[in-house]
Scaffold this active site. Sequence first.
Site, PDB file in Angstrom:
ATOM      1  N   ARG A   1       0.102  -2.445  -6.739  1.00 51.95           N
ATOM      2  CA  ARG A   1       0.181  -3.870  -6.348  1.00 51.95           C
ATOM      3  C   ARG A   1      -1.044  -4.365  -5.593  1.00 51.95           C
ATOM      4  NH1 ARG A   1       4.969  -2.019  -6.164  1.00 51.95           N
ATOM      5  NH2 ARG A   1       3.990   0.006  -6.069  1.00 51.95           N
ATOM      6  N   THR A   2      -1.687  -3.542  -4.797  1.00 54.76           N
ATOM      7  CA  THR A   2      -2.867  -4.051  -4.087  1.00 54.76           C
ATOM      8  C   THR A   2      -3.968  -4.344  -5.096  1.00 54.76           C
ATOM      9  OG1 THR A   2      -2.229  -2.655  -2.240  1.00 54.76           O
ATOM     10  CG2 THR A   2      -4.405  -3.643  -2.133  1.00 54.76           C
TER      11      THR A   2
ATOM     12  N   LYS B   1     -22.624  12.529 -10.107  1.00 54.31           N
ATOM     13  CA  LYS B   1     -23.982  13.092 -10.268  1.00 54.31           C
ATOM     14  C   LYS B   1     -24.624  13.347  -8.914  1.00 54.31           C
ATOM     15  CE  LYS B   1     -24.611   9.870 -14.012  1.00 54.31           C
ATOM     16  NZ  LYS B   1     -25.400   8.664 -14.272  1.00 54.31           N
TER      17      LYS B   1
ATOM     18  N   HIS C   1      -4.346  -0.641   6.555  1.00 48.74           N
ATOM     19  CA  HIS C   1      -4.160  -1.431   5.330  1.00 48.74           C
ATOM     20  C   HIS C   1      -4.042  -2.896   5.771  1.00 48.74           C
ATOM     21  CE1 HIS C   1      -3.204  -2.475   1.322  1.00 48.74           C
ATOM     22  NE2 HIS C   1      -2.195  -1.669   1.072  1.00 48.74           N
TER      23      HIS C   1
ATOM     24  N   ARG D   1     -10.363   0.643  -1.865  1.00 46.64           N
ATOM     25  CA  ARG D   1      -9.313   1.551  -1.384  1.00 46.64           C
ATOM     26  C   ARG D   1      -9.820   2.973  -1.546  1.00 46.64           C
ATOM     27  NH1 ARG D   1      -2.989   1.837  -2.760  1.00 46.64           N
ATOM     28  NH2 ARG D   1      -3.103   0.085  -1.319  1.00 46.64           N
TER      29      ARG D   1
HETATM   30  N1   CP Z   1       1.769  -1.673  -0.913  1.00 43.60           N
HETATM   31  C1   CP Z   1       0.764  -1.068  -1.540  1.00 43.60           C
HETATM   32  O1   CP Z   1      -0.320  -0.845  -0.989  1.00 43.60           O
HETATM   33  O2   CP Z   1       1.043  -0.727  -2.830  1.00 43.60           O
HETATM   34  P1   CP Z   1       0.040  -0.028  -3.836  1.00 43.60           P
HETATM   35  O3   CP Z   1      -0.252   1.349  -3.283  1.00 43.60           O
HETATM   36  O4   CP Z   1       0.753   0.022  -5.164  1.00 43.60           O
HETATM   37  O5   CP Z   1      -1.223  -0.833  -3.879  1.00 43.60           O
END
Ligand code: CP
Length: 346
Positions: A74-75, A103, A157, A124
């Site tokens: 979702r993120t 590399k 997050h 991420r």
């Molecule tokens: N809530 C959340 O971060 O979901 P994802 O890991 O699917 O991005």
Amino acid sequence: MTDVGAEHLSAASEQPRLFHVIDPRVFDRRLLDDLCELATRVRRIAKSREGALYLQNLLPTRRAMLYFTQPSTRTFLSFNNACHILGIRTSEIRDPSTSSEVKGESFEDSIRTFSSYVDVIIMRTREPGRAAVAARLMDSIPRPVPVINAGSGSDQHPTQALLDIYTLDRSFAERGGIDGKVIGMMGDLKRGRTVRSLSYLMKCYRDVRLVFIAPAPFAMQPDVKAHLAEHGIEFIETERLDDVLPELDALYVTRMQSEWDIAGESRSVDIRRFSVGPAQLARLKPDAIIMHPLPRGPEIDPAVDADHRAMYWRQERNGMWMRVAVLLTIFGLDQEVRAADFPADG
Ligand code: CP
């Protein structure tokens, strides 16, 4: 832990403008309220074809890099779609084996390379602190681009915390907002970056009380508790959901973060004690809400989904609108969208 402070709120104009989004501690109440209001504004504008086309024409010359080397559904999708709603074109690396890092290219050189092609880097990583490293690197080069932390290890997050605030704010709109509410956070609080980030934002609200419900080995970490104590945020810790359930205005459930296990530690937890099903619904306030950052494990019975208090699917969708608001603010179009001549309600 990351160490990125208020320097990432640039005061280039009278209104502080967001640049990097690395650590939730830099947000203040005014910015949170503005972001929530803007998220609602854009979701209403987007309801009409005219409004959707207006939004799509706001940032058609901008490009975003989605560098997601740790799994995400979702993120990733909400940022990708938030970009598309604003006309921002996107590139992505999701599998590091397809990047020149295999590399031997350094992380720093990879990030600098992204900045040669795009106007914002959304990232991420499995490792904590990487987004902060990228932001510091950007601040040292001639053409810096903003870096957005879309989840850094088990650490932070921040945009999840923003969408969680948005969800709480909307849910309590008729009940005086987030101020004064009792918010439970349950599950693996030690390794859950969502609850860590959300706890940090609680300093922006008055008289909030937090209830941490976790198995002792997965209790909230001392750094977060120290932050709460420093800002006078009341919190208690318990392993017994039953004792606190009727008091809660919101119950934020999280799964065991077993991806961080070294020797199967998660398996030692009887997750039934930290779960929500029909029996818990019966004892929860009629106007309380149940949140979850998703993905879920067994800690929320799918039978809960049909209950009016289950907010997690709306929470997930709120994420896309909040990320649109974040991007608009980073690119300095927040005031323009607020002033745009579209109906206030749709
Ligand atoms: N809530 C959340 O971060 O979901 P994802 O890991 O699917 O991005």
